[in-house]
Design an enzyme around this catalytic site. Sequence first.
Site, PDB file in Angstrom:
ATOM      1  CB  SER A  46       8.230 -10.967   7.610  1.00  0.00           C
ATOM      2  OG  SER A  46       7.513 -10.808   6.466  1.00  0.00           O
ATOM      3  N   GLY A 224      11.317 -16.460   6.873  1.00  0.00           N
ATOM      4  CA  GLY A 224      12.248 -17.421   6.192  1.00  0.00           C
ATOM      5  C   GLY A 224      12.629 -17.244   4.962  1.00  0.00           C
ATOM      6  CB  CYS A 249       9.225  -8.438   1.545  1.00  0.00           C
ATOM      7  SG  CYS A 249      10.669  -8.381   2.430  1.00  0.00           S
ATOM      8  CG  HIS A 334       7.594  -3.908   3.756  1.00  0.00           C
ATOM      9  ND1 HIS A 334       6.779  -5.053   3.812  1.00  0.00           N
ATOM     10  CD2 HIS A 334       8.894  -4.734   4.360  1.00  0.00           C
ATOM     11  CE1 HIS A 334       7.458  -6.287   3.986  1.00  0.00           C
ATOM     12  NE2 HIS A 334       8.753  -6.124   4.378  1.00  0.00           N
ATOM     13  CD  GLU A 336       3.668  -3.355   3.393  1.00  0.00           C
ATOM     14  OE1 GLU A 336       3.947  -3.117   2.165  1.00  0.00           O
ATOM     15  OE2 GLU A 336       4.361  -4.235   4.101  1.00  0.00           O
TER      16      GLU A 336
HETATM   17  N1  LIG Z   1       9.476  -9.185   5.074  1.00  0.00           N
HETATM   18  C1  LIG Z   1       9.548 -10.397   4.029  1.00  0.00           C
HETATM   19  O1  LIG Z   1       8.932 -10.685   3.180  1.00  0.00           O
HETATM   20  C2  LIG Z   1      10.819 -10.998   4.418  1.00  0.00           C
HETATM   21  C3  LIG Z   1      11.546 -12.039   3.429  1.00  0.00           C
HETATM   22  C4  LIG Z   1      12.235 -13.169   3.843  1.00  0.00           C
HETATM   23  N2  LIG Z   1      11.672 -13.688   4.810  1.00  0.00           N
HETATM   24  C5  LIG Z   1      13.632 -12.519   4.358  1.00  0.00           C
HETATM   25  O2  LIG Z   1      13.862 -12.171   5.429  1.00  0.00           O
HETATM   26  O3  LIG Z   1      14.358 -12.005   3.449  1.00  0.00           O
END
Ligand SMILES: NC(=O)CC[C@H](N)C(=O)O
Length: 366
Positions: A46, A224, A249, A334, A336
Site C-alpha cells: 500500500s 493509491g 482498507c 488492518h 491482519e
Molecule cells: N492500506 C490500504 O489499502 C490503503 C488504501 C488506499 N491506498 C489509501 O491510501 O487510502
Amino acid sequence: MMNRSLILETGDVFNGTAFGSTKASEGEVVFTTGMTGYQETLSDPSYCGQIVTMTYPLIGNYGINRDDFESIEPAIKGMVVRELANTPSNFRCDATLNELFVLKDIPGIEGIDTRKLTRIIRELGSVKGLLSAAGEEVNVEEVVAKLKNTTFRTDQVDQVSTKSPYPSPGRGKRVVLVDFGMKHGILRELNKRDCDVIVVPYNTTAEQIMAIYPDGIMLSNGPGNPKDVPEAITMLQNLIGKIPIFGICLGHQLFALASGGDTFKLKFGHRGSNHPVKDLETGRTDITSQNHGYSVDPESLKGTRLKVTHIALNDGTVEGLKHLDVPAFTVQYHPEASPGPEDSNHLFDRFIELMHTNVKGEKQHA
Ligand SMILES: NC(=O)CC[C@H](N)C(=O)O
C-alpha cells in the site's frame, strides 16, 4: 557515509546521510507513527509510490528477519529516519535495514529532523518530495519547480497486484482473495483458518470469480486512490449480494464506491500501529494498525444500503461498514495485524462465520 537531501515541493530541504541505494527517488512523502514494525511497513504494498517518514526516532534496532515481510518485493520509494541502527540485536535478525535497502535498491536518508518534517506534513498535508542521489549536489530551485509539475502515476495497483491467479490450498471454505497489493498477513490469517484460497488479479471480472465457485470474497488492501481502479468497482457491483464479502482498507473503499458511496483524500492520512477505533455496535475500542490516505465520506452513504459500524477515535472518520441487506462488511484498518496489535483479529473469524450463512441469512452446510 555520503550526504543525501530530502527536498519537498514546498521548498523545504532536509540534509542528512544516505543509506541503502545510492539512486535518487521521487514520491509522495507521508509519515507513520509506529514505534516498531518498520519491516512490515517497508514491505506493505500500500506504500507503493511513497517515501515513508518514521516518526519513532530509532529505526532498525531489531534488524530485518525472514518472517515479517508483507510482500516479496517492497514497493516503497524511500524511507526517512532520525537515527538508523546499524548494529541490530535480536535473535531473529538476518540482516540490517541498510543491507536490505542496498539489496532491494531502495534509498533511505537518516539524521534529519523527522519531527519538523512531520509537522510540515501535518500542516500542509502529504507533499511531493525527492530523495537526492547519494553524494550529489542538487539545485533546490530546479527540483522544487520539477516536483510542482510532477503528477505521480495512478497505476500503483497494477504495479503490485499479481498478474495471474494462484491457489493457496486448504480444506475449509473457498475464498477468492482479490489482490490489490495484498499484505501477506491477510493470506496468512485465511490459511490459519484452513481456507482454500485462490488469489486473483485486481482486474478479474465478476464472472471469472463466480466460475471459481467461492464461499466468500476477500478484498485486500492496496495502494493509491480507489477511484483509479474502476474495473474493480464494476466487478464488485456484480458480486455484492451474491457471495459474502470481507474488505480491508482499499477493499473497504472500493466496497463503498461500488455501493454508491464516495471517498475523499485525507489531509495527511492515518499511518501507524496505535490508532484507536470504536465499534459502534458493541462500544468496544480496538487499537489498530492503519495505513491509508483516503477515507469514505459518511455523508455520501445516505440513501445507500451501507451502515457505518466503526469510527476512528482520533478524527471521527469512517473505519468500518456493513451492508444492511446482504452478508458483507469492511474495515478501513488492518485486522491482519501486521505490525500488531492483534485486537481486531476476530474479524477473520466473523468472515468465516458469514461464509456459513447464505446471502439470505440462512445457515449453510459446513
Ligand atoms: N492500506 C490500504 O489499502 C490503503 C488504501 C488506499 N491506498 C489509501 O491510501 O487510502
